[in-house]
Enzyme design. Structure first.
Site, short mmCIF file in Angstrom:
data_model
loop_
_atom_site.label_atom_id
_atom_site.label_comp_id
_atom_site.label_asym_id
_atom_site.label_seq_id
_atom_site.Cartn_x
_atom_site.Cartn_y
_atom_site.Cartn_z
N ASP A 18 -46.78 -9.92 9.61
CA ASP A 18 -46.27 -9.39 8.51
C ASP A 18 -44.76 -9.07 8.01
O ASP A 18 -44.81 -7.12 7.66
CB ASP A 18 -47.79 -8.26 7.85
N ASP A 56 -50.02 -10.64 4.81
CA ASP A 56 -51.02 -10.08 3.85
C ASP A 56 -50.92 -10.87 2.26
O ASP A 56 -49.41 -10.65 2.12
CB ASP A 56 -50.38 -8.54 3.82
N HIS A 58 -53.05 -10.82 -0.35
CA HIS A 58 -54.16 -9.92 -1.59
C HIS A 58 -54.31 -10.17 -2.73
O HIS A 58 -53.45 -10.40 -2.97
CB HIS A 58 -54.41 -8.19 -1.08
N HIS A 91 -50.56 -3.57 -2.36
CA HIS A 91 -49.51 -4.22 -1.98
C HIS A 91 -49.68 -5.02 -1.88
O HIS A 91 -51.16 -6.33 -1.36
CB HIS A 91 -49.50 -3.36 -0.60
N LYS A 118 -53.94 -13.88 5.01
CA LYS A 118 -55.14 -13.00 5.65
C LYS A 118 -55.07 -11.88 4.61
O LYS A 118 -54.89 -11.41 4.30
CB LYS A 118 -54.89 -12.08 7.23
N CYS A 163 -52.06 -3.42 12.22
CA CYS A 163 -52.24 -4.83 12.11
C CYS A 163 -51.34 -5.22 13.71
O CYS A 163 -51.97 -6.24 14.06
CB CYS A 163 -51.26 -5.41 10.98
#
Length: 208
Positions: A18, A56, A58, A91, A118, A163
């Site tokens: 990340d 990441d 989202h 975020h 992810k 993470c």
């Protein structure tokens, strides 16, 4: 400083966790010193045949965003179907500049054999590059690494106590030897960083 790189072989893989704008200074969930490790990550990545980068990724309705729970504040914990879940500021929302990789880590990203996105399922957060937080949903990283001949993984990136920690732990559980490159990662808080160190000691994760 990076003498361990002399011992890296074709059976080793680097996982860069990340390295995104939202985890660096000025980002929505900034880790102090996050941007400063990017040149070092490039230097490390240049010595590995196999590099994987996690991202990441989202949706706005992600269950771990405090904004999606009325009256909840970031950095508090709730219970969800798969257990305890920390709530975060919004975020790394898909397509946002915060979700983009930091510009200074571009050389490492360009070397990546794969980018593992992810946390795209709004109902499940994801820390580890191997599994989402339900500990059942695989990202496919284990199979990818085995297919590439990796037996040991080196882990760096952001953040050390979340993470990076969960990625290293899952690497061991998936049968890989795991090494965390501490100078190429930064933590959110000292208490959770210490919990990560304790966990690494119990699982046999090597700290460099």
């Amino acid at each position: 400083m990076l003498t361990f790189l002399q011992d890296v072989t074709e059976r080793d893989a680097l996982i860069v966790v990340d390295p995104q704008n939202d985890f660096c200074e000025g980002g929505a969930l900034a880790v102090q010193g996050g941007a400063s490790i990017m040149p070092l990550i490039n230097e490390i990545a240049a010595r590995f045949k196999t590099v994987v980068v996690s991202q990441d990724w989202h949706t706005p309705d992600q269950i771990s965003f405090a904004s999606n729970h009325e009256g909840a504040a970031p950095f508090t914990q709730i219970e969800v179907e798969y257990g305890p879940q920390m709530l975060w500021p919004d975020h790394c929302v898909q397509g946002s500049s915060g979700a983009d990789f930091h510009a200074d880590v571009a050389p490492a990203v360009q070397r990546a054999a794969a980018i593992i996105r992810k946390g795209a399922n709004p109902a499940v957060d994801s820390y580890s590059a191997f599994f989402e937080n339900d500990h059942k949903t695989s990202t496919g990283l284990s199979g990818l690494l085995r297919g590439l001949g990796a037996e040991r993984v080196f882990v760096c990136g952001l953040a050390y106590d979340y993470c990076v920690r969960f990625t290293a732990e899952d690497a061991v559980r998936e049968g890989f030897a795991a090494v965390v490159i501490e100078e190429a990662t930064r933590a959110i808080a000292e208490d959770t960083a210490q919990a990560a160190r304790d966990s690494f000691a119990a699982l046999g994760v090597v700290r460099l």
